[in-house]
Structures are given as C-alpha cells and as structure tokens.
Design a protein around this motif. Structure first.
Motif, PDB file in Angstrom:
ATOM      1  N   GLY A 128     -10.646  -5.790   2.518  1.00  0.00           N
ATOM      2  CA  GLY A 128      -9.918  -4.960   1.572  1.00  0.00           C
ATOM      3  C   GLY A 128      -8.458  -4.758   1.892  1.00  0.00           C
ATOM      4  O   GLY A 128      -7.810  -3.905   1.302  1.00  0.00           O
ATOM      5  N   GLY A 129      -7.928  -5.489   2.836  1.00  0.00           N
ATOM      6  CA  GLY A 129      -6.507  -5.350   3.143  1.00  0.00           C
ATOM      7  C   GLY A 129      -6.235  -4.260   4.164  1.00  0.00           C
ATOM      8  O   GLY A 129      -5.457  -4.432   5.072  1.00  0.00           O
ATOM      9  N   HIS A 130      -6.922  -3.123   4.041  1.00  0.00           N
ATOM     10  CA  HIS A 130      -6.709  -2.039   4.990  1.00  0.00           C
ATOM     11  C   HIS A 130      -7.840  -1.930   5.996  1.00  0.00           C
ATOM     12  O   HIS A 130      -7.814  -1.076   6.869  1.00  0.00           O
ATOM     13  CB  HIS A 130      -6.534  -0.707   4.262  1.00  0.00           C
ATOM     14  N   GLN A 165       0.848   0.123   2.812  1.00  0.00           N
ATOM     15  CA  GLN A 165       1.039  -1.320   2.922  1.00  0.00           C
ATOM     16  C   GLN A 165       2.528  -1.572   3.126  1.00  0.00           C
ATOM     17  O   GLN A 165       3.358  -0.745   2.761  1.00  0.00           O
ATOM     18  CB  GLN A 165       0.521  -2.029   1.680  1.00  0.00           C
ATOM     19  N   ALA A 220      -7.967   1.093  -8.326  1.00  0.00           N
ATOM     20  CA  ALA A 220      -6.610   1.539  -8.006  1.00  0.00           C
ATOM     21  C   ALA A 220      -5.688   1.445  -9.212  1.00  0.00           C
ATOM     22  O   ALA A 220      -4.560   1.921  -9.157  1.00  0.00           O
ATOM     23  CB  ALA A 220      -6.036   0.698  -6.876  1.00  0.00           C
ATOM     24  N   MET A 251      -1.025   1.652  -0.490  1.00  0.00           N
ATOM     25  CA  MET A 251      -1.784   0.462  -0.835  1.00  0.00           C
ATOM     26  C   MET A 251      -2.562   0.723  -2.128  1.00  0.00           C
ATOM     27  O   MET A 251      -3.294   1.701  -2.229  1.00  0.00           O
ATOM     28  CB  MET A 251      -2.739   0.067   0.287  1.00  0.00           C
ATOM     29  N   ASP A 280     -10.911  -1.045   5.260  1.00  0.00           N
ATOM     30  CA  ASP A 280     -11.954  -0.101   4.842  1.00  0.00           C
ATOM     31  C   ASP A 280     -13.007  -0.746   3.952  1.00  0.00           C
ATOM     32  O   ASP A 280     -13.995  -0.114   3.596  1.00  0.00           O
ATOM     33  CB  ASP A 280     -11.341   1.086   4.080  1.00  0.00           C
ATOM     34  N   GLU A 297     -19.907   1.870  -5.386  1.00  0.00           N
ATOM     35  CA  GLU A 297     -19.860   3.281  -5.783  1.00  0.00           C
ATOM     36  C   GLU A 297     -18.440   3.653  -6.182  1.00  0.00           C
ATOM     37  O   GLU A 297     -17.749   4.361  -5.467  1.00  0.00           O
ATOM     38  CB  GLU A 297     -20.374   4.162  -4.640  1.00  0.00           C
ATOM     39  N   GLU A 298     -18.016   3.158  -7.310  1.00  0.00           N
ATOM     40  CA  GLU A 298     -16.674   3.413  -7.826  1.00  0.00           C
ATOM     41  C   GLU A 298     -15.626   3.238  -6.723  1.00  0.00           C
ATOM     42  O   GLU A 298     -15.620   2.219  -6.045  1.00  0.00           O
ATOM     43  CB  GLU A 298     -16.623   4.795  -8.466  1.00  0.00           C
ATOM     44  N   ASP A 299     -14.749   4.253  -6.551  1.00  0.00           N
ATOM     45  CA  ASP A 299     -13.615   4.038  -5.666  1.00  0.00           C
ATOM     46  C   ASP A 299     -13.920   4.317  -4.195  1.00  0.00           C
ATOM     47  O   ASP A 299     -13.001   4.401  -3.382  1.00  0.00           O
ATOM     48  CB  ASP A 299     -12.430   4.886  -6.131  1.00  0.00           C
ATOM     49  N   VAL A 300     -15.180   4.464  -3.823  1.00  0.00           N
ATOM     50  CA  VAL A 300     -15.509   4.645  -2.407  1.00  0.00           C
ATOM     51  C   VAL A 300     -15.432   3.288  -1.704  1.00  0.00           C
ATOM     52  O   VAL A 300     -16.008   2.308  -2.171  1.00  0.00           O
ATOM     53  CB  VAL A 300     -16.926   5.217  -2.241  1.00  0.00           C
ATOM     54  N   GLY A 335      -1.348  -5.553  -1.367  1.00  0.00           N
ATOM     55  CA  GLY A 335      -1.920  -5.535  -0.025  1.00  0.00           C
ATOM     56  C   GLY A 335      -3.415  -5.779   0.033  1.00  0.00           C
ATOM     57  O   GLY A 335      -3.983  -5.922   1.110  1.00  0.00           O
ATOM     58  N   TYR A 336      -4.092  -5.825  -1.113  1.00  0.00           N
ATOM     59  CA  TYR A 336      -5.551  -5.860  -1.066  1.00  0.00           C
ATOM     60  C   TYR A 336      -6.147  -7.210  -0.705  1.00  0.00           C
ATOM     61  O   TYR A 336      -7.182  -7.290  -0.063  1.00  0.00           O
ATOM     62  CB  TYR A 336      -6.134  -5.430  -2.413  1.00  0.00           C
TER      63      TYR A 336
END
Ligand code: FAD
Ligand code: SF4
Ligand code: SF4
Lengths: 464, 352
Positions: free
Chosen positions: B189-191, A113, B59, A130, B193, B199-202, B24-25
């Motif tokens: 999601g900012g990026h 980011q 995160a 990020m 993705d 599913e948790e951090d996926v 950034g999210y």
C-alpha cells in the motif's frame, strides 16, 4: 423539536480536519464527544477532503520533509503573502506547534508521502498526505470512533444559543426534525461561508453569482452568522475571499484541486470580447493564481480565455479537462464562442510585439517580453504560431472566506463583554484571527490542526 | 459495468493525472504521471500494474455521488480483464472461463471423470499410485496438458507485449519485476499498512498475507512435482515418497498454505465491494479460487488417505483438478500472475 438527554460533554460542530483534531483530543482527555456534520457521509470532511499537504516547521529532516524550515523563515513567508496583516503572536504559536503536529498526525493514522511530482518546490516546507485530504479525514474518523466519539452525518447545526457568556443549547436538523442538545462545551469548526452564494454576493457584489466554489457545498456559514448575530467577536474582512483562476468548465461546487489551470504564464488571456487585460507573464504561477481570480472576476461575465499553441502544451501540469483544440485560431474562437476576427487581431498584435525568444525558459523568470504592447507580457512572451491551437476558459474559484470568529491563544471565543466560558473555535472559521488576507499553501491545515488540538484540550479541561 | 472501459479509464486517468494525490500508493500512478495523453496500450499497461488494493478509491474525493465518479480500481479491473481476454489464445476460451465459474466447475468434473475412466480401464504398471494409473499414462495426459497451455500463454504475453510497446527485455528488467512480485511490494500500500480491500477504508495486511500464502503455497506444490519428477527420472525413485522426502515436504507444506490461502482469499473477496472489481467475472474468479482449493485439499487428502481404499477415487479427484487447473491457466485468473510480471517488467523498462 426533540430534546436529548445530556449524554455528551462536548459537541463539535463540523466534520473536517479541525473538528476531528478537536474531537480526538477531547476524547483522549476523557470527554464524551459528539460530532455534528452537516454533510452526508460520502461528502464528510469539508474542504479538508480536498487538501494535499500541511506546512510544517522543522529544524532537521522530519518524516518526509527534507532539510530544515525554521520559525523565522516560515514567518517571513507568511508575512510576505499577508502583506503584514497577520497576528504575529498567534502565527508564531501555530508555526512552533506545527512541528509537534506531524508525529501526532502519524500516531493518529495519517500517512505522509514525499512531495508529489510537479510540486518539488514544496518538498522542504510541506508534508503531503498519502492519498490526499480524504484519506486523512478517513483515518481521523476511524481514530475518533475507536475513542468513542460519536458522529452524526446529515446534521446541519442551525442555532447555538448564547445566554450571557455561556452557550446553553445547540439546535440541529436531522431526519427532517429539529433536535436540541445541552452540552457542557461547544467547539465550532464549521469552516467559512463561501458556499452560501447569496452571502457571497452580498459581500462581493453581483459578479459573485458567477464564481465557482472550489470546495464543499456544505460550508454555508450558518453557525458563523448565527454567532455573529448574537454578538460574538468577529475578525477578518467580511467582503473578502481567497479566489483563484480555475478551469471555467469546473463544476459549481467541489471541483477541488484538479480544476487548477497552470497554463496562464505560457498563454495570452483574453476576455469574452477577445481583448487582453493583464500581463500574463508577471510572475511564476504559484505567486499569481490568486491575483488572476480577481482579474477574471472583473471581466464581463467573469470569464477569461487562455490561448496557447502546441509548443506550450507540455509546459504546465495537465488539468482535468482536455483543452479545446483547433487547427486555426478562427476555428478555436468559434469553438470557444469568441469573436474570431478580434481574437486573430489580438494574437497577431501580440505576436508582432514578441522579440528575441532564444532565452525562453519555462521554469524561471526569463525576461522574454513584448515591446510596445499594452498590457505587456513581461516573461515567457513567445509568439502563438504553431498549430494546433488550444484554449481553456477561466473562471474565479473561491477557496475560502476571511470573515471569522476571533479567538485567543487558547482558541476561546468572546463577546464584547469578555470570554465565552464554554465556546471554542478551530480551523477556517477562526483563521482570520491569524491571516487577514492572502494565503500560504498548507497553512490552512496547520491552523486547523494546531487550534483543533488546543480547542479539544481546553474544552475537555472545562468539562472535567 | 462500463460500456467502454478503455475510454472510461482514459477519462479517469486524466483526472488522476491532474490530481496526483494517490501517487504514493502503488506503481500505477508514477507510470501514469509520466505522460499526459494515454494510448490504449498505456491504459492496458496501467491496468495490469494495478492489483486492486482499492486504496485510491477510498482516498478519492471524486468518487460517486461526485459527478467525476472516480472508480479507478473498478475501471482498471475491467480494462485488465479485457486485456487478458483479448490477448489470450484462443480468445473465446478465455471469455468463457473468465466469466463463468460454472464452466470451470464443469471442466473440472470432466477432467476428473476422464481420470476415473483412465484409472478403471487402463491397467496400472507399478505400486502405489502407479498401480492405479500407469506412470506412462500420467505422462501422456499431463505433459501436453502442461506444455500446451504454456505455449498458449506465451502467445498471449507476446500480444500483450506488443500492445504495451514493450522493448527487448534485459536481466535488470526481470530482476526488478521478480523482486517486486516476490515481496508483493505494491500490496503493502505504499505506506506499509496494506490494502483497503475488505472493510472500506480500513487498511490491513490480510490480502497481502493470503496472496502470499497462495503464491508460495502454489510454488511449493510445483516444487514438489518438480522434485518428484527429478527423483523419478534422475534417480529412479518412484512415488509414493516418505514424509521426509523433498516432494512430500514441499507438497504438504505447500498444500496447507494453498488451502489456507484460497479459503482466506474467498473470504476477503466475498467481503469486498463488487463494483470496485470487475463484477462480470466474479463468478469465474470464485470458481478459479475454488478450483485451486480443490487441488490443494485433494492433494492433502491423498497424502493422508492414499494408503487406504480411497486411493483410487482420491487420485482421480486430485489429478482431475490438477488437469483442469493446468488446462485453464491461460483462460482463468491464474493468467494474471504472468501478465502482472510482464507489466512489472515493462514498468522497469519505463524507469530505466
Ligand atoms: C481545493 C482546495 C484545496 C486545498 N488544499 C489545501 C492544502 O493542500 N493545504 C492546506 O493547508 N489547505 C488547503 N486548502 C484549505 C483547507 O481546505 C482549509 O484550510 C481546511 O480544510 C479548513 O479545515 P476546517 O476543518 O476548518 O474546515 P472544513 O474542512 O471545510 O470543515 C468544515 C466542516 O463543517 C461542516 N459544516 C459546515 N456548516 C455546518 C453546520 N451548519 N453544521 C454542521 N456542520 C457544518 C462541513 O460539512 C465540514 O465538514 C484547500 C482548500 C481547497 C478548497
Ligand atoms: S483516485 Fe482520486 S484522489 Fe487518487 S489520484 Fe485519482 S483523482 Fe486523485
Ligand atoms: S487500486 Fe490500488 S493498485 Fe490499483 S491503482 Fe488504486 S492504489 Fe493502485
């Protein structure tokens, strides 16, 4: 003691950035890899989970990085903070390789980011993750597991047995039992020893008992000590650690970035007797926070108190805990357990020494200074007069230790008798090979990524 | 989950503000980082900017067991929920329906029964649907059922606007808000993705995809009703419509999207960790999604089997579900769309 059949070509010790870069690279090169991580899953990722960026060379705009940041400038920045105690060959290699790291990281799930608000000065040199370091670590674990890397949490390594120039055995604890593995290669990526307060006290002296550890409680240097005891070549000053001044109310371990306190340049800092002890306005904070770690460590009880008035409150980044607030300096002193009369006298003396403040400028060295005061305040010296008054306590927060394993440009470890055939090291645990003192923001993750990839590649080539 | 969600949100926001790693999210963080002290109104606004993607939870280096115990999606969900319930008019209705899926089901059954009764006892006045329930009866029931909740919502939104310190709205504010909502930019999601949600951090686009299906499916169904009304009053063309008519094209495609989207949402929600949402209203949320599913599925069934003897019960089921849906709009998860638009509008004002 349980001995396991040899299912793994390579065992990686540690579960932070360097370990993951090594494990991923080794697995991509065909090796069967096991990660032994001392921490339980919620705390996996060591100090890497607390990071926010890495420093990256680039000859033109690259991903979120603007303009360019060339090798010579990068090296000059590094030499400035290490006072020349740098292995220039290795440092240059890391700098050159950093440029290829960024796309590699993106390809393995890391997202970047633009520079965070409040850190614009790093927009050209440092690429921000990020979500921060934990999201980087999460992405790497997902990538590693998809490549067939196995991970064992709650698995602290106790012993890496060296037989001549070979590692023959790795012993670790898991589920209240000791287990033994006989991998064909081992990569050490288990960080420094700063969380072992006894060791820190041995190195630094009794004041270290009052230090706070900014990162993980799991980096206790068990593997490092074990290898050094067996004659593996070391590097770095064993008595030194990187320490900064942080909020004194921070937890003993793992307080991370939010405990940072940027108020010092706009404050006066007193010790527990209410006396000043150093020029708070010597330079901008990013260049002084490490010095203040040491200054506070030298004060009685290793504690300092920064005092500001209401005009200064918005001049620095907010910190995790709200400041202690009072309408008068006496009340503030009482709330902070400082001698009230002494604090008032110190502030009065400081205020009287302040001169013309019309040139006050919070973001540059403004030369607004005291006259006739000892120690002086040489910038941002504005009287503390406007209530409410605010106070923060300051303590020494340790980031990492410098003592480590000496490696060559292939990340391989050695003894006095020569190279160890099947032992590589990456990350904090070998960073002393490059930096002898000081620290450059973002360079830790760069070292870990570059050397992690090298170690993974070399170890995989060895076991093939 | 929290005794005092707003205080807890203040504590957590202070930590985030010192950290900023998640900037950034989504839109929450830039709005948060604009200041260092948070009034209740600020926190209400932040909560309504959050869409519970959970990226910042997975995160975060400070989630429990860490003593800072960060759970921003969870605490913002509770503050958001409270803000809907407190500002709703009348508030007790809102508390009841948000918390109890069974009450939503009860209201739906009641509405269906009412329409069964209407179908049995009030004579029809036309062909097709209107042979079962007269058009005038439908209008007499649905016009107030549509307008009264809208009026209640307007009261709620006004209260919200006051609470968050909103200024007078310009066209540019609205353009920014609707632009963001239309693409669900923040759900990327900012990026790009997507969300962590199921599913948790996926990261995945599933939630964004399902939510788009629901939103656009709903809007198409709404367009079907609107075009039907225009055809009816403007052109004297009465239902039932041919397959290649606007109401039917909108209705069938929208109904299918809504069916798929609501099923998908329930599936994702069932997989997500309850503690990262507002656990107390889980029942109400599932009840509401089930109601939306019932609306769309019964509507489709009506298209498919409307020519048969099933017309009368199907019509009562469908219209009953729609009636319940309309009436519950200010007091159910449906309200979130309106509050979210208000929050995005307010955020556009912050940036201008
Ligand atoms: C608050 C904070 C912020 C920082 N921010 C930045 C930044 O923004 N950019 C930057 O470049 N650097 C930053 N650093 C420095 C950075 O964290 C380190 O340089 C980097 O993380 C080192 O990576 P590593 O993989 O070598 O070690 P770590 O990430 O610390 O990993 C060590 C791993 O080894 C494991 N371990 C330890 N002992 C054992 C054992 N006996 N058996 C098994 N496993 C063991 C630990 O559990 C851990 O998983 C920061 C440090 C701190 C404390
Ligand atoms: S959620 Fe955690 S990582 Fe993200 S900004 Fe807040 S404190 Fe930082
Ligand atoms: S859950 Fe998602 S939308 Fe909500 S604050 Fe966190 S990142 Fe932003």
């Amino acid at each position: 003691m349980t001995t396991h059949p040899d299912r793994y070509d390579i065992v990686v010790l540690g579960g932070g950035n360097a370990a993951l870069c090594a494990a991923i690279t080794a697995a991509e090169n065909g090796a069967k890899v096991l990660i032994l991580e001392a921490a339980p899953k919620p705390y996996r990722g060591g100090n890497s989970r607390h990071t926010r960026n890495f420093r990256c060379k680039h000859d033109g705009p690259l991903s979120v990085l603007v303009e360019s940041y060339g090798e010579e400038e990068y090296l000059a920045d590094l030499l400035r903070v290490t006072g020349g105690r740098t292995d220039e060959g290795l440092a240059r290699m890391v700098i050159r390789e950093s440029e290829a790291c960024l796309p590699w990281m993106e390809a393995h799930g890391v997202r970047f980011q633009p520079s965070l608000s409040g850190t614009l000065s790093l927009a050209r040199t440092n690429a921000f993750f990020m979500g921060g370091g934990k999201s980087l670590v999460n992405a790497y674990y997902r990538t590693a597991e998809a490549l067939g890397v196995e991970v064992l949490y709650d698995a602290p390594v106790r012993h890496v047995a060296l037989d001549g120039q070979r590692v023959t055995r790795v012993e670790y604890e898991h589920d209240d039992a000791t287990h033994v593995l006989h991998p064909r290669a081992v990569i050490v990526a288990s960080g420094g020893f700063q969380a072992d307060i006894d060791w820190l006290t041995e190195a630094w002296g009794p004041p270290a008992r009052n230090f706070l550890i900014r990162g993980t409680p799991y980096n206790r240097g068990a593997v490092l000590k074990d290898l050094l005891d067996q004659g593996v070549t070391s590097v770095g000053d064993p008595t030194q650690c990187h320490a900064v001044a942080i909020d004194g109310r921070a937890p003993k371990y793992d307080g991370g970035i939010v405990t940072r306190l940027d108020c010092v340049p706009f404050s006066i800092v007193v010790n527990k007797h209410g006396a000043r002890f150093y020029d708070e306005g010597e330079d901008v904070w990013p260049k002084r926070y490490a010095i203040w770690g040491r200054l506070v460590a030298a004060q009685p009880d290793q504690v300092g108190y920064a005092i500001i008035d209401s005009r200064a409150l918005r001049l620095f980044m907010p910190s995790v805990f709200p400041p202690i607030e009072a309408g008068t300096l006496e009340d503030l002193a009482r709330k902070m357990d400082l001698p009230p009369a002494q604090l008032v006298a110190t502030v009065d003396e400081f205020n009287a020494a302040c001169g013309d403040t019309s040139g006050f400028h919070p973001t540059e060295l403004d030369g607004v200074q005291t006259t006739g005061l000892e120690p002086p305040k040489t910038n941002w010296a504005r009287p503390i007069t406007e209530p409410p008054f605010y106070g923060y306590s300051l303590r020494t927060g340790v980031t990492f230790t410098y003592l480590g394993l000496k490696v060559d440009e292939t990340a391989q470890c050695s003894t006095a008798a020569g190279k160890i055939e099947n032992l590589w090291a990456a990350g904090e645990t070998m960073a002393g090979s490059i930096l002898g003192q000081g620290y450059l923001a973002g360079y830790g993750m760069t070292i870990g990524t570059v050397f992690g990839r090298i170690a993974g590649r070399e170890a995989a080539a060895h076991v093939r | 989950m929290y005794d005092n969600p707003i205080e807890e949100a203040r504590r957590q926001s202070q930590i985030c503000n010192a950290c900023r790693y998640c900037e950034g999210y989504c839109a929450v963080f830039p709005a948060m980082h604009a200041d260092r002290f948070f009034s209740d109104g600020d926190l209400t606004q932040l909560a309504n900017l959050c869409h519970n993607c959970q990226n910042c939870y997975y995160a975060c280096q400070y989630t429990a067991p860490h003593e800072f115990a960060l759970n921003l999606p969870g605490v913002l969900a509770e503050v958001r929920q409270e803000s809907w319930e407190d500002t709703a008019f009348p508030a007790p209705l809102s508390r009841a329906f948000h918390h109890h899926g069974t009450l939503i089901a009860a209201a739906t059954v009641l509405a269906m029964a009412l329409l069964f009764w209407a179908a049995r006892h009030l004579p029809g006045d036309g062909t097709g649907f209107y042979a079962v329930i007269a058009h005038s009866v439908m209008v007499a029931i649905f016009l107030p059922a549509f307008l009264l909740p809208l009026a209640a919502l307007a009261v709620g939104l006004r209260r919200y606007w006051k609470r968050v310190g909103g200024q007078s709205v310009t066209l540019a504010d609205l353009r920014a808000a609707f632009g963001s909502a239309a693409t669900m930019r923040n759900l990327a999601g900012g990026h790009g993705d997507g969300c962590n949600f199921e599913e948790e951090d996926v990261f995945s686009q599933s939630r964004r995809g399902m939510h788009q299906l629901v939103m656009y499916g709903f809007l198409l169904c709404f367009a079907a009703t609107a075009t039907g009304t225009i055809l009816h009053y403007g052109f004297g063309i009465e239902a039932p419509y041919r397959l290649l008519s606007l109401p039917k094209l909108f209705g069938v495609s929208g109904g299918l999207m809504l069916c798929a989207g609501t099923l998908g949402m329930m599936h994702l929600k069932a997989k997500a960790a309850p503690d990262l949402q507002a656990p107390e209203v889980r029942g109400g949320e599932f009840g509401f999604i089930a109601l939306l599913f019932t609306v769309s599925a019964s509507g489709l069934a009506l298209y498919a089997f409307g020519g048969s003897a099933a017309l009368e019960p199907l019509l009562a089921l469908h219209l009953g579900a729609v009636l319940a849906f309309f009436l519950l709009t200010p007091y159910s998860k449906m309200a979130h769309g309106f509050y979210r638009l208000a929050a995005l509008t307010r955020d556009a004002q912050r940036k201008r």
